[in-house]
Design an enzyme around this catalytic site. Structure first.
Site, PDB file in Angstrom:
ATOM      1  N   MET A  27       0.850  -1.193   0.000  1.00 44.89           N
ATOM      2  CA  MET A  27       0.000   0.000   0.000  1.00 44.89           C
ATOM      3  C   MET A  27       0.889   1.248   0.000  1.00 44.89           C
ATOM      4  O   MET A  27       0.430   2.340   0.359  1.00 44.89           O
ATOM      5  CB  MET A  27      -0.938  -0.010   1.216  1.00 44.89           C
ATOM      6  CG  MET A  27      -1.897  -1.197   1.178  1.00 44.89           C
ATOM      7  SD  MET A  27      -3.421  -0.936   2.103  1.00 44.89           S
ATOM      8  CE  MET A  27      -2.801  -0.624   3.724  1.00 44.89           C
ATOM      9  N   LEU A  30       6.667   3.066   1.464  1.00 42.55           N
ATOM     10  CA  LEU A  30       7.615   1.955   1.539  1.00 42.55           C
ATOM     11  C   LEU A  30       8.725   2.249   2.547  1.00 42.55           C
ATOM     12  O   LEU A  30       9.216   3.368   2.653  1.00 42.55           O
ATOM     13  CB  LEU A  30       8.209   1.689   0.151  1.00 42.55           C
ATOM     14  CG  LEU A  30       7.193   1.417  -0.966  1.00 42.55           C
ATOM     15  CD1 LEU A  30       7.920   1.164  -2.294  1.00 42.55           C
ATOM     16  CD2 LEU A  30       6.279   0.230  -0.634  1.00 42.55           C
ATOM     17  N   HIS A  34       9.649  -3.232   3.331  1.00 38.83           N
ATOM     18  CA  HIS A  34       9.244  -3.433   1.930  1.00 38.83           C
ATOM     19  C   HIS A  34      10.478  -3.671   1.051  1.00 38.83           C
ATOM     20  O   HIS A  34      10.440  -4.497   0.137  1.00 38.83           O
ATOM     21  CB  HIS A  34       8.503  -2.210   1.391  1.00 38.83           C
ATOM     22  CG  HIS A  34       7.157  -1.976   2.020  1.00 38.83           C
ATOM     23  ND1 HIS A  34       6.890  -0.898   2.821  1.00 38.83           N
ATOM     24  CD2 HIS A  34       6.007  -2.695   1.961  1.00 38.83           C
ATOM     25  CE1 HIS A  34       5.625  -0.946   3.210  1.00 38.83           C
ATOM     26  NE2 HIS A  34       5.066  -2.021   2.717  1.00 38.83           N
ATOM     27  N   GLN A  58     -10.386  -2.613   2.241  1.00 35.92           N
ATOM     28  CA  GLN A  58      -9.927  -3.314   3.446  1.00 35.92           C
ATOM     29  C   GLN A  58      -9.901  -2.416   4.670  1.00 35.92           C
ATOM     30  O   GLN A  58      -9.447  -2.826   5.733  1.00 35.92           O
ATOM     31  CB  GLN A  58      -8.555  -3.963   3.212  1.00 35.92           C
ATOM     32  CG  GLN A  58      -7.387  -3.004   3.062  1.00 35.92           C
ATOM     33  CD  GLN A  58      -6.123  -3.732   2.655  1.00 35.92           C
ATOM     34  OE1 GLN A  58      -5.959  -4.152   1.512  1.00 35.92           O
ATOM     35  NE2 GLN A  58      -5.200  -3.908   3.597  1.00 35.92           N
ATOM     36  N   LYS A 147       4.893 -10.070   9.135  1.00 35.42           N
ATOM     37  CA  LYS A 147       4.395  -9.049  10.077  1.00 35.42           C
ATOM     38  C   LYS A 147       2.862  -9.072  10.136  1.00 35.42           C
ATOM     39  O   LYS A 147       2.282  -8.959  11.202  1.00 35.42           O
ATOM     40  CB  LYS A 147       4.941  -7.692   9.623  1.00 35.42           C
ATOM     41  CG  LYS A 147       4.137  -6.485   9.944  1.00 35.42           C
ATOM     42  CD  LYS A 147       4.469  -5.935  11.287  1.00 35.42           C
ATOM     43  CE  LYS A 147       3.846  -4.596  11.568  1.00 35.42           C
ATOM     44  NZ  LYS A 147       2.534  -4.395  10.984  1.00 35.42           N
ATOM     45  N   ASP A 148       2.211  -9.201   8.968  1.00 36.48           N
ATOM     46  CA  ASP A 148       0.749  -9.340   8.923  1.00 36.48           C
ATOM     47  C   ASP A 148       0.444 -10.837   8.870  1.00 36.48           C
ATOM     48  O   ASP A 148       0.107 -11.385   7.816  1.00 36.48           O
ATOM     49  CB  ASP A 148       0.182  -8.607   7.696  1.00 36.48           C
ATOM     50  CG  ASP A 148       0.395  -7.110   7.802  1.00 36.48           C
ATOM     51  OD1 ASP A 148      -0.233  -6.492   8.661  1.00 36.48           O
ATOM     52  OD2 ASP A 148       1.210  -6.571   7.035  1.00 36.48           O
ATOM     53  N   SER A 183       6.715  -0.700   9.949  1.00 34.52           N
ATOM     54  CA  SER A 183       5.338  -0.571   9.475  1.00 34.52           C
ATOM     55  C   SER A 183       5.152   0.846   8.949  1.00 34.52           C
ATOM     56  O   SER A 183       5.707   1.804   9.512  1.00 34.52           O
ATOM     57  CB  SER A 183       4.377  -0.812  10.643  1.00 34.52           C
ATOM     58  OG  SER A 183       3.097  -0.317  10.332  1.00 34.52           O
ATOM     59  N   SER A 184       4.340   0.960   7.900  1.00 26.72           N
ATOM     60  CA  SER A 184       4.055   2.300   7.368  1.00 26.72           C
ATOM     61  C   SER A 184       3.356   3.140   8.438  1.00 26.72           C
ATOM     62  O   SER A 184       3.460   4.363   8.451  1.00 26.72           O
ATOM     63  CB  SER A 184       3.172   2.208   6.126  1.00 26.72           C
ATOM     64  OG  SER A 184       3.797   1.375   5.173  1.00 26.72           O
ATOM     65  N   ARG A 185       2.647   2.481   9.342  1.00 26.32           N
ATOM     66  CA  ARG A 185       1.902   3.220  10.382  1.00 26.32           C
ATOM     67  C   ARG A 185       2.814   3.740  11.487  1.00 26.32           C
ATOM     68  O   ARG A 185       2.378   4.549  12.301  1.00 26.32           O
ATOM     69  CB  ARG A 185       0.788   2.345  10.958  1.00 26.32           C
ATOM     70  CG  ARG A 185      -0.344   2.108   9.963  1.00 26.32           C
ATOM     71  CD  ARG A 185      -1.533   1.406  10.586  1.00 26.32           C
ATOM     72  NE  ARG A 185      -2.690   1.429   9.713  1.00 26.32           N
ATOM     73  CZ  ARG A 185      -3.053   0.436   8.883  1.00 26.32           C
ATOM     74  NH1 ARG A 185      -2.322  -0.660   8.803  1.00 26.32           N
ATOM     75  NH2 ARG A 185      -4.119   0.553   8.118  1.00 26.32           N
TER      76      ARG A 185
HETATM   77  O1  PAF Z   1      -0.234  -5.783   3.536  1.00 28.35           O
HETATM   78  C1  PAF Z   1      -0.623  -4.859   2.785  1.00 28.35           C
HETATM   79  O2  PAF Z   1       0.072  -3.870   2.566  1.00 28.35           O
HETATM   80  C2  PAF Z   1      -2.007  -4.974   2.159  1.00 28.35           C
HETATM   81  O3  PAF Z   1      -2.905  -5.587   3.005  1.00 28.35           O
HETATM   82  C3  PAF Z   1      -1.983  -5.647   0.774  1.00 28.35           C
HETATM   83  C4  PAF Z   1      -1.518  -7.088   0.865  1.00 28.35           C
HETATM   84  C5  PAF Z   1      -1.064  -4.875  -0.159  1.00 28.35           C
HETATM   85  C6  PAF Z   1      -3.385  -5.654   0.178  1.00 28.35           C
HETATM   86  O4  PAF Z   1      -3.875  -4.365   0.020  1.00 28.35           O
END
Ligand code: PAF
Length: 284
Positions: A27, A30, A34, A58, A147-148, A183-185
């Protein structure tokens, strides 16, 4: 490097590639995590496509879709530096034309709990966009970060169950020096919050010590110890759970002989920022 937005443009660029393709779905915003995914993707295939798309389906209605960082120029510089062949950066209208009737994809056994419970509909959106990205980019392999963790399980299950013609390649979490998962957050954190954010990692280390050194077998004891570390860092706990590493179901007991160990997963809030992290424990 080609930057494509309309799907037809991406399809044409993809068709012109010779050899296998590794996809890194992102998303944007980066970071070094990433970059590690992209570098790993480069070892898996001669061509790398990075998708940069803040996927509206999402995000829940009160989540951070609007404020999610979108530093596209910086992202493109990084992709260029890392030797990416194609960046796919569609608009929401291109991905979801308004006249379309939406499809729902789900893996019910994996999404009723944890992120799925805290973020209703989140994984429907993830499955839908990933399925679209796989169909559009036609990769042989797609790289996802651990991470996710629940996302990785859900997407892997979807690919297996629908016999989608690609492989999901997991990649370890990249951490800051103090252990905070990249994390981007993390960009949302202010100077006062940033040191407290390491509480997630410390809570996971506490779980690791209890399971791997003290041989604790009671998941509830480990979960309470994690919550305690999180509270010490003034983190608001959404969940701190010990689960089966594949099915993600709760465990009555942490069996040291369980192949693949267990996974400890955390979601916690610092003000308006929600962070997640996890660690697979008791393996090897
Ligand atoms: O993990 C992410 O950045 C998002 O959930 C993904 C896999 C790009 C889907 O939008």
């Amino acid at each position: 490097m080609q930057v494509c937005a309309p799907i037809v443009e991406l399809r044409a660029a993809r068709a012109a590639l010779r050899g296998d393709v590794a996809l890194v779905p992102t998303m944007g915003a980066l970071h070094a995590g990433h970059a590690a995914l992209i570098e790993h993707a480069r070892t898996l295939a001669p061509n790398v496509i990075v998708s940069i798309f803040v996927n509206p389906t999402q995000f829940g209605p009160h989540e951070d879709f609007e404020r999610y960082p979108r530093p596209i120029e910086q992202d493109l510089v990084l992709c260029r530096k890392l030797g990416v062949q194609i960046v796919f950066n569609p608009t929401p209208q291109q991905m979801y034309p308004p006249q379309r009737i939406a499809t729902q994809l789900t893996t019910p056994a994996l999404v009723g709990d944890l992120e799925g419970a805290c973020r209703p509909g989140h994984f429907d959106g993830v499955c839908r966009v990933c399925c679209k990205l796989f169909n559009i980019c036609q990769p042989q392999v797609a790289v996802f970060g651990r991470k996710d963790y629940q996302q990785l399980r859900v997407v892997t299950a979807m690919v297996e169950d629908l016999d989608l013609p690609l492989r999901i390649e997991p990649m370890d979490t990249v951490r800051e020096e103090d252990g905070l998962a990249m994390s981007s957050r993390n960009r949302y954190l202010d100077a006062e919050q940033r040191p407290r954010a390491v509480g997630l990692y410390k809570a996971l280390c506490q779980a690791k010590a209890m399971i791997e050194q003290a041989e604790e077998t009671d998941p509830a004891a480990v979960e309470e110890a994690m919550r305690c570390v999180l509270r010490t860092h003034q983190l608001e706990v959404e969940y701190a759970a010990v689960r089966h590493p594949l099915a993600l179901h709760p465990l009555d007991v942490i069996d040291p002989a369980l192949t693949g160990g267990v996974v400890a997963l955390i979601a916690a809030r610092l003000g308006a920022t929600r962070l997640i992290d996890n660690m697979v424990l008791g393996v090897g």
